[in-house]
Structures are given as C-alpha cells and as structure tokens.
Design an enzyme around this catalytic site. Structure first.
Site, mmCIF file in Angstrom:
data_model
loop_
_atom_site.group_PDB
_atom_site.id
_atom_site.type_symbol
_atom_site.label_atom_id
_atom_site.label_comp_id
_atom_site.label_asym_id
_atom_site.label_seq_id
_atom_site.Cartn_x
_atom_site.Cartn_y
_atom_site.Cartn_z
ATOM 1 N N TYR A 136 0.858 -1.048 0.108
ATOM 2 C CA TYR A 136 0.039 0.038 0.144
ATOM 3 C C TYR A 136 0.890 1.228 -0.001
ATOM 4 O O TYR A 136 0.509 2.435 -0.261
ATOM 5 C CB TYR A 136 -0.872 0.023 1.214
ATOM 6 C CG TYR A 136 -1.973 -1.094 1.242
ATOM 7 C CD1 TYR A 136 -2.246 -1.937 0.065
ATOM 8 C CD2 TYR A 136 -2.906 -1.201 2.420
ATOM 9 C CE1 TYR A 136 -3.213 -3.016 0.080
ATOM 10 C CE2 TYR A 136 -3.645 -2.263 2.257
ATOM 11 C CZ TYR A 136 -4.135 -3.161 1.270
ATOM 12 O OH TYR A 136 -4.996 -3.948 1.262
ATOM 13 N N LYS A 185 3.568 -15.445 2.691
ATOM 14 C CA LYS A 185 3.555 -16.340 1.390
ATOM 15 C C LYS A 185 5.018 -16.563 0.752
ATOM 16 O O LYS A 185 5.716 -16.184 -0.293
ATOM 17 C CB LYS A 185 2.698 -15.340 0.367
ATOM 18 C CG LYS A 185 2.415 -16.098 -1.002
ATOM 19 C CD LYS A 185 1.276 -17.091 -0.865
ATOM 20 C CE LYS A 185 1.153 -17.850 -2.025
ATOM 21 N NZ LYS A 185 0.152 -18.923 -1.864
ATOM 22 N N ASP A 218 -2.752 -18.250 2.190
ATOM 23 C CA ASP A 218 -3.902 -19.087 1.489
ATOM 24 C C ASP A 218 -4.447 -20.223 2.303
ATOM 25 O O ASP A 218 -5.627 -20.249 2.705
ATOM 26 C CB ASP A 218 -3.577 -19.696 0.128
ATOM 27 C CG ASP A 218 -2.065 -20.310 0.097
ATOM 28 O OD1 ASP A 218 -1.363 -20.015 1.103
ATOM 29 O OD2 ASP A 218 -1.916 -21.022 -0.862
ATOM 30 N N ASP A 242 -5.080 -6.957 6.068
ATOM 31 C CA ASP A 242 -6.322 -6.124 5.605
ATOM 32 C C ASP A 242 -7.283 -7.058 5.339
ATOM 33 O O ASP A 242 -8.515 -7.118 5.825
ATOM 34 C CB ASP A 242 -6.018 -5.459 4.272
ATOM 35 C CG ASP A 242 -7.143 -4.097 3.959
ATOM 36 O OD1 ASP A 242 -8.079 -4.031 4.974
ATOM 37 O OD2 ASP A 242 -6.944 -3.592 3.182
ATOM 38 N N ASP A 246 -10.841 -8.746 7.944
ATOM 39 C CA ASP A 246 -12.198 -8.553 7.635
ATOM 40 C C ASP A 246 -12.957 -9.902 7.623
ATOM 41 O O ASP A 246 -13.863 -10.254 8.073
ATOM 42 C CB ASP A 246 -12.469 -7.799 6.280
ATOM 43 C CG ASP A 246 -12.561 -6.363 6.398
ATOM 44 O OD1 ASP A 246 -12.239 -5.768 7.445
ATOM 45 O OD2 ASP A 246 -13.198 -5.596 5.364
#
Ligand code: NAD
Length: 350
Positions: A136, A185, A218, A242, A246
C-alpha cells in the site's frame, strides 16, 4: 484525546468516555479528557480533516480515542479533501505501525455469526497487522504496454519494519496464551522470505518461551473458518492483514462490537471501533456503543497499562449481554435499548 468525528462517532465516544469516568471512580484513577475536531466536521470548521492543532494535541496525549469519520456530506469526489485523508494522516504522523484487532465472539451472540457455534465457540484471536508499509505504500504507477497499459505496485519491507511489529505481537502473546502465528507467502514472495527470517530470529533471541509457527496466507484463509480456536496472536503484513482481519470480523457477525487499536512506539496509541460513521442511523440514539467502549478497554490495556481496569470493562460488557440487553443492530428484531441506555447498563455492571 477524544476525536468524536462524524455521524454516530460523537454518540458512541460519549458513552465510552462515561465508562472511562466510571473506571476512574471505581479504581481511584484520574483521567484528563480533551476533545478536538477531526473528519468532516473539521473540514467544515477548519477546511482540513486533521487540523494542525488536533494533531499537535494528539502528540501530547497518552492515548487517542476516535469515533468514526465521514458521511455523504463530504463524499463529493471533486472535493479538495476528504474525511478519510485525516485518518491516513494521523496514522502516518503518529507512526502507528501496528494495528491490533481482537476477534473474540461473545458467547451470548454466537447465533449472529454465519459460522456454526461449534466452530467459533472459544475463539479468541488477536490480529496484529503491519499498517504503514508493504504494497500500500510501495512504489506504484502505470506505464504503456504493447497490449495497452501496465500497472504495478511494489511490496517492500525492511528488517526494521518487520522487527518492530513482530515485537509488538510477541509481547502481546506473552500477556495472552503464549502462541504467535506469522502469516506470509514465503513460497512465492521475497518480501515474505524476509518476514520469515527476521521473525524467526526475533522469536528465538527475544521470545524463546513462546510457541511460534508460520502459516501461508492462503492456508490461513481456510484455517480461520475451519479451526479459529487454534490461534492466539497472528502477525502479518499490511495487505494480508487487511483481508484476513475482515474475514475474521465475520466470525463474530456483529460489527458494532469490534474494537481496534493502532500502536506506534514511542507515542500515543489510537483506539477506535472498526465500524464507520453509520450516517443512516446518526442522531437517532440507537447506535451500538460497545465497540467504542471495548476500544476504550484496549486503550486502558495497551496505552495506560491498566490491565485490571481493561478486564473490568470487558467483563461488564459481557455481563450486560448475558443479561439479555441488546442495541438494535444485534437484537435480531427483539426488544432493544438505545445508545445511552446501553452505556448506562455497562456502567451499572462495572
Ligand atoms: P458503517 O460501518 O458506517 O455502516 C455500515 C452499516 O452498519 C450501516 O447500516 C450502519 O448503520 C451499521 N452500523 C455501523 N456501526 C454501527 C453501530 N455502532 N451501531 C449500529 N449499527 C452500526 O460503514 P459505511 O456505511 O460503509 O460507511 C459510512 C461512512 O463511514 C462512510 O463515509 C465511510 O467512509 C466511513 N467509514 C469510516 C471509518 C472510520 O472512521 N474508521 C471506517 C469505515 C467507514
């Protein structure tokens, strides 16, 4: 420092402030509150969603409690500035690099979750998301390409950025059940391989007594839904955090109840509910103040080191729910109480 903000922000911050005042009375503490404009109301009064004087006052504070900002009045895409710009700026200016989000479904509200009770019962996760680095904030842009255009965003992290957020997470794990999960990852991304080596070193050198594991992002997306009880503190980089936070908030099924904290060291922490300014119900006195009250509990714990006081507030909220009191958003059509009544019930339970 109180930044009530817009919409239901002032309504819920008022109740949280009253709860802090009650904590002061009960535990013989003294809190000093100041209120400053931020968000849409600050655009109206100062032409700036985060006026200099608000920022300066926050820097002097021990902790900041924020309601929510934004609303249709300030949504014009042609406007010079927007309320959300104030949010990004305060995080950056206060160096708030660690976002803490507890995911702990209340047993009284398990039916509100889209997941089955036997899966979520007993879940108690603290997510620690890196907040000021990664993709970001990396280099980004667009350039011509034979097929039309190419767009890119760079994910980069430094050793120091990883170390500081891992330390926040590991210290939290030390105060909780002693387990840290790092999500990355590393089978694909170099940035993740740095996270993995730095985290392994910090854990071995500084937190050898903690249980430490790594999980690929994942796989984590699945485990959160299949075995959320197995996690204690979960630390991860900005983008993964992020998305996962959620997903995690859905375990509880009730957004009005979830608090969050953004911490930087040194300097004040910023505490807020995860919900927005809810313009659709603003001014009606029906907003759920519990997310903000629980944010105030986090403020007691993380910025003021008042663990006993924090637990007392959390216990009081739980007791009010056990007694069957609900604001409209969690009442499932049954009888409900208003914002102020809910605040008063928490204080009575305290
Ligand atoms: P929202 O979280 O404000 O509301 C979503 C829905 O949940 C609405 O129906 C609302 O009534 C309900 N809700 C939210 N909080 C509640 C509470 N405490 N009690 C009862 N019901 C509650 O999200 P939105 O509608 O997408 O956004 C509204 C405004 O808030 C926008 O301007 C948005 O940019 C802003 N926003 C601000 C923040 C923040 O300040 N951190 C976060 C998200 C959204």
């Amino acid at each position: 420092m109180l930044l009530p903000g817009d919409g239901i922000g002032p309504e819920v911050v008022q109740e949280a402030t009253k709860v802090l005042e009650a904590v002061a009375r009960k535990f013989g503490r003294r809190f000093q509150f100041e209120t400053r404009p931020m968000g849409g109301n600050a655009i109206d009064s100062h032409g700036d969603p985060l006026p200099e004087e608000t920022l300066a006052a926050c820097r002097q504070a021990d902790a900041v409690l924020l309601g929510a900002v934004g609303g249709p009045k300030w949504d014009d895409p042609r406007a010079k500035t927007r309320p959300e710009a104030g949010l990004l700026k305060i995080r950056k200016e206060l160096g708030l690099f660690a976002n803490l989000r507890p995911i702990k479904p209340f047993s009284q509200l398990l039916a509100a979750s889209p997941l089955r009770r036997e899966i979520i019962e007993g879940t108690d996760i603290l997510f620690v998301r890196e907040l000021t680095g990664g993709i970001y904030f990396g280099e980004s842009g667009r350039r011509p390409h034979a097929s039309g255009e190419e767009a890119y965003n760079v994910m980069s992290y430094t050793t120091g950025e990883v170390e500081r957020v891992v330390r926040v997470a590991a210290e939290a794990a030390r105060r909780r059940r002693g387990k840290l999960t790092m999500v990355d990852k590393a089978n694909v991304l170099d940035a993740s391989r740095l996270w993995r080596s730095v985290t392994a070193r910090i854990m071995a050198e500084e937190f050898p007594e903690l249980t430490y594991e790594v999980v690929l992002v994942d796989a984590m997306a699945m485990h959160l839904l299949s075995r959320p009880r197995d996690f204690d503190v979960v630390v991860t980089e900005n983008l993964f955090g992020d998305i996962l936070t959620d997903e995690g908030s859905m375990l509880t099924g009730s957004m009005g109840l979830l608090p969050s904290a953004a911490l930087g060291t040194p300097g004040p922490g910023l505490y807020e509910p995860i919900h927005g300014s809810a313009p659709d119900i603003a001014g009606q006195g029906i907003a759920n103040p519990l997310g903000t009250i629980l944010a105030a509990a986090m403020l007691l714990r993380y910025s003021l080191s008042m663990e006993q006081e924090a637990v007392a507030v959390e216990t009081a909220v739980s007791a009010v729910l056990t007694a069957g009191h609900r604001t409209r958003d969690i009442a499932a059509g049954q009888a409900s109480v208003g914002t102020q009544k809910m605040g008063a019930l928490v204080i009575a339970a305290l």
